[in-house]
Design a protein around this motif. Structure first.
Motif, PDB file in Angstrom:
ATOM      1  N   THR A 264       0.857  -1.175   0.000  1.00 38.97           N
ATOM      2  CA  THR A 264       0.000   0.000   0.000  1.00 38.97           C
ATOM      3  C   THR A 264       0.896   1.228   0.000  1.00 38.97           C
ATOM      4  OG1 THR A 264      -1.710  -1.145   1.272  1.00 38.97           O
ATOM      5  CG2 THR A 264      -1.785   1.266   1.265  1.00 38.97           C
ATOM      6  N   VAL A 265       0.719   2.134  -0.969  1.00 39.75           N
ATOM      7  CA  VAL A 265       1.574   3.316  -1.038  1.00 39.75           C
ATOM      8  C   VAL A 265       0.847   4.514  -0.436  1.00 39.75           C
ATOM      9  CG1 VAL A 265       2.843   2.472  -3.038  1.00 39.75           C
ATOM     10  CG2 VAL A 265       0.856   3.942  -3.389  1.00 39.75           C
ATOM     11  N   VAL A 266       1.595   5.330   0.285  1.00 31.72           N
ATOM     12  CA  VAL A 266       1.060   6.535   0.916  1.00 31.72           C
ATOM     13  C   VAL A 266       1.541   7.738   0.120  1.00 31.72           C
ATOM     14  CG1 VAL A 266       0.991   7.956   3.001  1.00 31.72           C
ATOM     15  CG2 VAL A 266       1.047   5.454   3.187  1.00 31.72           C
ATOM     16  N   LEU A 267       0.604   8.494  -0.420  1.00 36.40           N
ATOM     17  CA  LEU A 267       0.898   9.736  -1.122  1.00 36.40           C
ATOM     18  C   LEU A 267       0.649  10.895  -0.160  1.00 36.40           C
ATOM     19  CD1 LEU A 267      -1.101   9.006  -4.420  1.00 36.40           C
ATOM     20  CD2 LEU A 267       1.245   8.319  -3.862  1.00 36.40           C
ATOM     21  N   TYR A 268       1.599  11.813  -0.053  1.00 36.43           N
ATOM     22  CA  TYR A 268       1.434  12.956   0.843  1.00 36.43           C
ATOM     23  C   TYR A 268       1.691  14.235   0.069  1.00 36.43           C
ATOM     24  CZ  TYR A 268       1.763  16.030   4.877  1.00 36.43           C
ATOM     25  OH  TYR A 268       1.540  17.052   5.788  1.00 36.43           O
ATOM     26  N   ASP A 269       0.767  15.196   0.203  1.00 40.91           N
ATOM     27  CA  ASP A 269       0.894  16.476  -0.477  1.00 40.91           C
ATOM     28  C   ASP A 269       0.995  17.583   0.560  1.00 40.91           C
ATOM     29  OD1 ASP A 269       0.816  18.546  -2.342  1.00 40.91           O
ATOM     30  OD2 ASP A 269      -1.379  18.632  -2.304  1.00 40.91           O
ATOM     31  N   GLY A 270       2.131  18.275   0.571  1.00 37.49           N
ATOM     32  CA  GLY A 270       2.288  19.386   1.498  1.00 37.49           C
ATOM     33  C   GLY A 270       3.700  19.483   2.023  1.00 37.49           C
ATOM     34  N   SER A 271       3.871  20.376   2.970  1.00 42.18           N
ATOM     35  CA  SER A 271       5.175  20.618   3.567  1.00 42.18           C
ATOM     36  C   SER A 271       5.509  19.540   4.593  1.00 42.18           C
ATOM     37  CB  SER A 271       5.198  21.993   4.245  1.00 42.18           C
ATOM     38  OG  SER A 271       6.334  22.136   5.056  1.00 42.18           O
ATOM     39  N   ALA A 272       6.794  19.187   4.639  1.00 40.24           N
ATOM     40  CA  ALA A 272       7.249  18.217   5.641  1.00 40.24           C
ATOM     41  C   ALA A 272       7.274  18.815   7.034  1.00 40.24           C
ATOM     42  CB  ALA A 272       8.645  17.722   5.274  1.00 40.24           C
ATOM     43  N   ALA A 273       7.220  20.129   7.126  1.00 38.07           N
ATOM     44  CA  ALA A 273       7.388  20.802   8.423  1.00 38.07           C
ATOM     45  C   ALA A 273       6.189  21.646   8.799  1.00 38.07           C
ATOM     46  CB  ALA A 273       8.650  21.662   8.397  1.00 38.07           C
ATOM     47  N   HIS A 274       5.009  21.320   8.276  1.00 41.58           N
ATOM     48  CA  HIS A 274       3.790  22.064   8.641  1.00 41.58           C
ATOM     49  C   HIS A 274       2.741  21.096   9.180  1.00 41.58           C
ATOM     50  CE1 HIS A 274       0.790  25.254   8.497  1.00 41.58           C
ATOM     51  NE2 HIS A 274      -0.051  24.335   8.028  1.00 41.58           N
ATOM     52  N   PRO A 275       2.184  21.369  10.346  1.00 43.75           N
ATOM     53  CA  PRO A 275       2.389  22.578  11.160  1.00 43.75           C
ATOM     54  C   PRO A 275       3.647  22.553  12.020  1.00 43.75           C
ATOM     55  CG  PRO A 275       0.777  21.161  12.181  1.00 43.75           C
ATOM     56  CD  PRO A 275       1.116  20.516  10.877  1.00 43.75           C
ATOM     57  N   GLY A 276       4.360  21.427  12.032  1.00 42.41           N
ATOM     58  CA  GLY A 276       5.594  21.329  12.804  1.00 42.41           C
ATOM     59  C   GLY A 276       6.549  20.370  12.134  1.00 42.41           C
ATOM     60  N   THR A 277       7.789  20.320  12.622  1.00 40.26           N
ATOM     61  CA  THR A 277       8.802  19.456  12.028  1.00 40.26           C
ATOM     62  C   THR A 277       8.412  17.983  12.114  1.00 40.26           C
ATOM     63  OG1 THR A 277      10.436  21.085  12.726  1.00 40.26           O
ATOM     64  CG2 THR A 277      11.288  18.961  12.025  1.00 40.26           C
ATOM     65  N   ASP A 278       7.524  17.653  13.028  1.00 46.12           N
ATOM     66  CA  ASP A 278       7.138  16.249  13.211  1.00 46.12           C
ATOM     67  C   ASP A 278       5.996  15.813  12.300  1.00 46.12           C
ATOM     68  OD1 ASP A 278       5.151  17.775  14.356  1.00 46.12           O
ATOM     69  OD2 ASP A 278       5.119  16.697  16.272  1.00 46.12           O
ATOM     70  N   ALA A 279       5.631  16.627  11.299  1.00 46.27           N
ATOM     71  CA  ALA A 279       4.454  16.330  10.478  1.00 46.27           C
ATOM     72  C   ALA A 279       4.530  14.952   9.824  1.00 46.27           C
ATOM     73  CB  ALA A 279       4.284  17.407   9.406  1.00 46.27           C
ATOM     74  N   LEU A 280       5.658  14.615   9.232  1.00 49.70           N
ATOM     75  CA  LEU A 280       5.761  13.325   8.528  1.00 49.70           C
ATOM     76  C   LEU A 280       5.789  12.153   9.500  1.00 49.70           C
ATOM     77  CD1 LEU A 280       8.340  14.145   5.706  1.00 49.70           C
ATOM     78  CD2 LEU A 280       5.849  14.414   5.700  1.00 49.70           C
ATOM     79  N   TRP A 281       6.398  12.361  10.657  1.00 53.35           N
ATOM     80  CA  TRP A 281       6.402  11.311  11.675  1.00 53.35           C
ATOM     81  C   TRP A 281       4.978  11.017  12.139  1.00 53.35           C
ATOM     82  CZ3 TRP A 281      10.764   8.896  11.545  1.00 53.35           C
ATOM     83  CH2 TRP A 281      11.959   9.580  11.309  1.00 53.35           C
ATOM     84  N   ASN A 282       4.153  12.060  12.244  1.00 55.44           N
ATOM     85  CA  ASN A 282       2.767  11.864  12.675  1.00 55.44           C
ATOM     86  C   ASN A 282       1.980  11.059  11.641  1.00 55.44           C
ATOM     87  OD1 ASN A 282       3.265  13.329  14.995  1.00 55.44           O
ATOM     88  ND2 ASN A 282       2.529  15.258  14.140  1.00 55.44           N
ATOM     89  N   VAL A 283       2.185  11.370  10.346  1.00 56.63           N
ATOM     90  CA  VAL A 283       1.523  10.584   9.294  1.00 56.63           C
ATOM     91  C   VAL A 283       1.974   9.129   9.356  1.00 56.63           C
ATOM     92  CG1 VAL A 283       1.313  10.267   6.801  1.00 56.63           C
ATOM     93  CG2 VAL A 283       1.178  12.565   7.775  1.00 56.63           C
ATOM     94  N   THR A 284       3.264   8.924   9.559  1.00 57.65           N
ATOM     95  CA  THR A 284       3.810   7.568   9.646  1.00 57.65           C
ATOM     96  C   THR A 284       3.147   6.781  10.769  1.00 57.65           C
ATOM     97  OG1 THR A 284       5.929   8.306   8.747  1.00 57.65           O
ATOM     98  CG2 THR A 284       5.942   6.259  10.013  1.00 57.65           C
ATOM     99  N   ALA A 285       2.966   7.433  11.907  1.00 61.52           N
ATOM    100  CA  ALA A 285       2.331   6.765  13.044  1.00 61.52           C
ATOM    101  C   ALA A 285       0.847   6.502  12.780  1.00 61.52           C
ATOM    102  CB  ALA A 285       2.512   7.612  14.297  1.00 61.52           C
ATOM    103  N   GLU A 286       0.151   7.512  12.275  1.00 62.78           N
ATOM    104  CA  GLU A 286      -1.306   7.417  12.115  1.00 62.78           C
ATOM    105  C   GLU A 286      -1.714   6.395  11.059  1.00 62.78           C
ATOM    106  OE1 GLU A 286      -2.210  11.457  11.239  1.00 62.78           O
ATOM    107  OE2 GLU A 286      -1.644  12.150  13.250  1.00 62.78           O
ATOM    108  N   GLU A 287      -0.890   6.214  10.026  1.00 60.83           N
ATOM    109  CA  GLU A 287      -1.254   5.300   8.941  1.00 60.83           C
ATOM    110  C   GLU A 287      -0.640   3.918   9.098  1.00 60.83           C
ATOM    111  OE1 GLU A 287      -3.559   5.894   7.033  1.00 60.83           O
ATOM    112  OE2 GLU A 287      -3.780   8.065   7.174  1.00 60.83           O
ATOM    113  N   GLY A 288       0.055   3.665  10.201  1.00 61.27           N
ATOM    114  CA  GLY A 288       0.660   2.352  10.402  1.00 61.27           C
ATOM    115  C   GLY A 288       1.689   2.023   9.345  1.00 61.27           C
TER     116      GLY A 288
END
Length: 635
Positions: free
Chosen positions: A319-343
């Protein structure tokens, strides 16, 4: 300070047993250490690449002819085979989750394999109505959204040729690319969102379309407002139709990607259906250890080859995850949060994001599913390796990879059979005969040399567009060593097969005869808490010593005072050498980078030596062209 080579992760017996590459070895009846498997893959390339086709039961006709004919730069793979990338990408259980889309505004969409196939069938039918046929080019000015992936797969299904740029590219940069390939259809978005702000791109799309007389239509993927005189996305996909897949010759063009374009007209690099299918099956399954049940997320835009690599996750059933937007919005942890939330089970990004997260003190949580972490784009310093294991996840396999747009994969990278060591890339990838050449063109081990490939790979370019005699292609890779691919990186190959990348060989620091890659310099400088980013330039040329200039961007609230300058000089003298103490340390508001995050070392060097900015760098291929005003020619 982290010692280069310190072991940070070792594969457990369970990891070794369950690794995709272990199952492949069992199927081959070739048990044993990775280095032996690599050696076989480069000693017997025909047998190896045939095994990839057979092991993954590639959809297509392999034919009875030879596996490869000729040698670099004119090698041809599987000349009797027919294949279609999209057919291989859209196989599998129709109910399996295929795509997850997220954006920085909080929107989320998903597609099963069946739903993705249905959308591809609709868009394929729309492209046929617009007159698109085999060999036609389809261009896209789109963010990393599902519509981009669907349009690409529909284009590939027809045997038409895809090419994309992201909407943060300025009009001149896109025009430089798309006018070379004369597309028949342009997919475009009217606007996009980044960093919490919306950007209207209708005027830019108009400027681009006006330079493309070959266009039969512009298709608007809506963001906020329609584009005048454009076909709407909904009208294009209005006809429900099962997708069909036109099998094409193995080397038939799949897509056109481009060199970074920091100087000169970007090189339009053409890859073939078959080479990319085989390479991505190999790389994603055996090196990233991905397969059905995995969730694969790589932060990228459609203008970077990693988008093409991410799409390859479909080939292995992930399963591929497509992400559109800044890596640091609203904070530097944005991509880490997506990683956690989507398993997410495998998350990849550029090394600068990992370093920025480290410097910001990010401590990601909720990464229970994460098994693998990929880093590319530039060398990750040993401190970045150590931070992953201290603050991100102690049992994750970190894979630092190095390759390029030129082959749409990595030459060197990780594999779950080998330990992770700070600052060291574990291995040369299967099928990639990578060597380090000394100045006399002889292979060396344990010494820094030019990264070369001494035999072809299927995902090497089938050609450059509009280069019928192959002169530009030859000049780009084969001018220095006839029949040998020179990639332009410094590499050290260790006796055990591990590798260290030291940056671009054309931006090497050569001080008093001591040659050093820029990555070694950045490792020292960017370890300082006060330094947010840096750029080092050696202005020496034609054997003459020049000035060594260090540009630094400082963290908020920090001044470049005498004490900081002294500490930087002392540390560089101690950890590198007295020859590598900068003649001058200069504060700048930002370090110039390409849209894919690479530092512009060579263009800045040209500017310092007096080349006008407009000739030294392509401003539209940059994230922050305004910072070039702070780099002045040396008096």
């Amino acid at each position: 300070m982290v010692d280069e080579g310190a072991v940070l992760w070792d594969p457990t017996p369970e990891v070794l047993r369950s690794a995709k590459i272990t199952r492949y070895q069992e199927w081959l009846s070739r048990p044993g250490p990775y280095q032996d498997l690599w050696q076989w893959s480069v000693d017997s390339p025909a047998e190896f690449w045939t095994s990839i086709w057979d092991y993954f039961a590639v959809a297509g006709e392999r034919g009875d002819g030879p596996v490869v004919t000729g040698a670099m730069p004119d090698a041809r793979w599987f000349p009797d085979a027919t294949i279609n990338y999209a057919e291989n990408a859209l196989r599998g259980d129709p109910d399996r989750l295929s795509v997850i889309f997220r954006d920085e505004a909080g929107n989320r969409r998903t597609y099963t394999v069946g739903e993705l196939r249905a959308e591809v069938g609709r868009v394929r039918a729309g492209l046929v109505r617009l007159g698109v046929a085999r060999g036609d080019r389809v261009a896209a000015y789109l963010p990393n959204i599902p519509e981009a992936l669907i349009a690409f797969l529909a284009t590939a299904s027809l045997g038409a040729i895809w090419s994309s740029c992201s909407p943060d590219f300025g009009a001149p940069s896109v025009i430089d690319r798309f006018t070379q390939i004369e597309p028949k259809v342009l997919f475009a978005v009217d606007g996009y969102r980044y960093g919490g702000k919306s950007f209207d791109r209708r005027d830019v799309v108009g400027d681009i379309a006006a330079t493309l007389p070959s266009l039969a239509a512009t298709v608007c993927v809506p963001y906020q407002n329609p584009i005048e005189n454009a076909v709407t996305w909904d009208d294009l996909r209005s006809e429900a139709k099962e997708p069909e897949f036109d099998r094409v010759p193995f080397g038939h063009p799949l897509w056109i990607v481009y060199s970074s374009g920091t100087t000169g007209l970007p090189k339009p690099i053409v890859h073939g259906h078959g080479g990319i299918v085989l390479e991505h099956l190999k790389a994603l399954s055996f090196h990233q250890d991905l397969g059905p049940g995995d969730v694969f997320f790589w932060y990228t835009t459609t203008g970077w080859m990693m988008w093409n690599f991410l799409a390859g996750g479909l080939l292995v059933g992930a399963t591929v995850v497509l992400y559109d937007g800044s890596a640091a919005h609203p904070g530097t942890d944005a991509l880490w949060n997506v990683t956690a939330e989507e398993g997410v089970t495998y998350f990849g990004t550029g090394a600068p994001y990992l370093v920025a997260s480290m410097k910001a003190g990010v401590k990601p949580r909720g990464l229970d599913a994460l098994r693998g972490l990929g880093s590319t784009g530039s060398p990750l310093p040993p401190e970045g390796f150590a931070w992953i294991y201290s603050d991100v996840k102690p049992d994750v396999q970190l894979g630092s990879f190095s390759g390029g747009t030129d082959v749409c994969t990595g030459f060197v990278g990780a594999v779950p059979l080998l330990p992770v060591r700070a600052g060291v890339i574990p291995c040369r990838c299967l099928g990639a005969r990578v060597e380090a050449y000394d100045p006399e063109g002889e292979p060396v081990v344990g010494e820094v040399g030019e990264l070369v490939l001494t035999q072809p790979m299927p995902s090497m370019p089938v050609m450059f567009w509009n280069d019928p005699e192959g002169a530009r292609y030859h000049e780009s890779y084969f001018a220095d060593y006839p029949g040998i691919w020179r990639h332009g990186d410094w590499i050290k190959i260790l006796p055990d097969g591990g590798c260290v990348i030291y940056g671009r060989s054309d931006s090497t620091l050569n001080r008093g005869g001591v040659r050093m890659g820029t990555s070694e310099f950045y490792r020292v400088v960017e370890r300082f808490d006060e330094v947010a980013d840096s750029l080092v330039i050696d202005t020496g040329q034609l054997g003459q010593d020049g000035r060594l200039l260090l540009y630094v961007t400082l963290t908020a609230g920090t001044d470049l005072d005498e004490a900081l300058v002294a500490r930087l000089r002392t540390t560089l003298r101690k950890e590198l050498s007295p020859r590598h103490v900068p003649d001058e340390i200069i504060e700048v508001p930002g370090i110039p980078r390409t849209l894919s995050g690479k530092k512009l070392e060579v263009p800045v060097r040209k500017i310092l030596l007096g080349v006008p900015v407009a000739k030294a760098a392509n401003l539209d291929a940059m994230v922050n062209p305004e910072v070039l005003d702070h780099f002045r020619p040396i008096p």
